[in-house]
Design a protein around this motif. Structure first.
Motif, short mmCIF file in Angstrom:
data_model
loop_
_atom_site.label_atom_id
_atom_site.label_comp_id
_atom_site.label_asym_id
_atom_site.label_seq_id
_atom_site.Cartn_x
_atom_site.Cartn_y
_atom_site.Cartn_z
N ARG A 8 20.53 50.72 13.11
CA ARG A 8 20.78 49.29 12.85
C ARG A 8 19.47 48.56 12.55
N ASN A 9 18.44 48.85 13.34
CA ASN A 9 17.15 48.19 13.12
C ASN A 9 16.53 48.61 11.79
N LEU A 10 16.64 49.90 11.47
CA LEU A 10 16.09 50.39 10.21
C LEU A 10 16.81 49.77 9.02
N ILE A 11 18.13 49.72 9.09
CA ILE A 11 18.92 49.15 7.99
C ILE A 11 18.60 47.67 7.80
N ALA A 12 18.49 46.95 8.90
CA ALA A 12 18.17 45.52 8.81
C ALA A 12 16.80 45.31 8.15
N ALA A 13 15.82 46.12 8.55
CA ALA A 13 14.48 46.00 7.97
C ALA A 13 14.50 46.40 6.49
N ALA A 14 15.27 47.44 6.17
CA ALA A 14 15.36 47.90 4.77
C ALA A 14 16.00 46.82 3.90
N ARG A 15 17.00 46.14 4.42
CA ARG A 15 17.62 45.03 3.67
C ARG A 15 16.60 43.93 3.40
N ARG A 16 15.87 43.57 4.45
CA ARG A 16 14.88 42.48 4.29
C ARG A 16 13.81 42.85 3.26
N ALA A 17 13.48 44.13 3.20
CA ALA A 17 12.41 44.58 2.29
C ALA A 17 12.91 44.90 0.89
N GLY A 18 14.24 44.87 0.69
CA GLY A 18 14.78 45.19 -0.63
C GLY A 18 14.71 46.66 -0.99
N VAL A 19 14.81 47.54 0.02
CA VAL A 19 14.81 48.98 -0.23
C VAL A 19 16.02 49.35 -1.09
#
Length: 251
Positions: A75-86
């Motif tokens: 969940r934390n990784l996905i949230a960070a990836a969304r914020r970064a536009g991965v």
């Protein structure tokens, strides 16, 4: 060349993925709890995770532990990836997670669903167990005078390096969703695999098949963790043992 983040990049699989990507000229960031400059506990998230993901095009998510916390980490990784536009999240899972009612398998399945519902481009590969895991299991069981294995259970181990090669191909391609499973070349009973390990390591132990109980054991006996129609691996368990231990001298 792309910038790729590999979580669990110091582990058995993640290290091999990292080496292959770097050999191909890609910039790779290794995320693990103790490796600088991206020493991050995924379960905690935070600014360190955002810094690790910033500017990354693809994340290969290899970090996992049977000790718990995988769902929170995802969940934390996905949230960070969304914020970064991965653009692409690649996840490694296990054959049978949707059929074997084992706690760790249920967790892996839950993470698969988080990845699918992430809103990111995603790819998930399921594989059978690694040769390395089987060696670790045998070494643990082999400490006793008798090497006991679950009766009637087979395995189809695969070489981690072959899984790494497949993950690299997937990471460098477009998001593909759930891709076909990757399994080892041969299916053998655990008793046969244990005897092969004993020969390779020069140990002598009687191998005893022990009947167990429960739904997970029944699923393993039924072969729900196997993929004989996807036996694409080339390296057999015997090959792995020979490379690792030689030809059966004492170790």
């Amino acid at each position: 060349m792309t910038t790729i983040l590999v979580t669990g990049g110091t582990g058995t699989l993640g290290r091999l993925v990292t080496e292959r990507l770097r050999a191909d000229g890609h910039e790779v960031r290794v995320l693990s709890r103790r490796t600088q400059p991206y020493a991050v506990d995924l379960r905690a998230g935070g600014a360190g995770l955002d810094a690790a993901v910033a500017g990354v095009e693809t994340v290969v998510h290899c970090a996992s532990t049977p000790k718990g916390g995988d769902e929170e980490a995802a969940r934390n990784l996905i949230a960070a990836a969304r914020r970064a536009g991965v653009g692409h999240l690649v996840y490694i899972s296990i054959v049978g997670v949707d059929q074997v009612p084992l706690g760790y398998y249920r967790t892996k399945l839950a993470v698969e669903r988080l990845v699918e519902e992430s809103g990111l481009g995603w790819t998930t590969l399921r594989t059978t167990q690694f040769h390395d895991l089987l060696v670790t299991l045998c070494a643990s069981l082999g400490r006793l005078p008798v090497l006991a294995v679950p009766a009637g259970v087979a395995d189809q181990p695969v070489e981690a390096a072959e899984v790494a090669e497949q993950l690299v191909e997937l990471a460098l391609a477009a998001p593909a969703g759930r891709v076909p499973d990757l399994a080892g070349p041969e299916v053998h009973g655990l008793d046969s695999l244990a005897r092969a390990w004993l020969r390779a390591t020069g140990r002598r132990r009687p191998v005893v098949r022990v009947p167990l109980f429960g739904k997970a054991y029944r699923a393993f006996r039924a072969g729900c963790h196997l993929a004989p129609d996807r036996a694409l691996g080339k390296v057999t368990f015997e090959d792995h043992l020979t490379r690792r231990f030689g030809t059966g001298h004492d170790h």
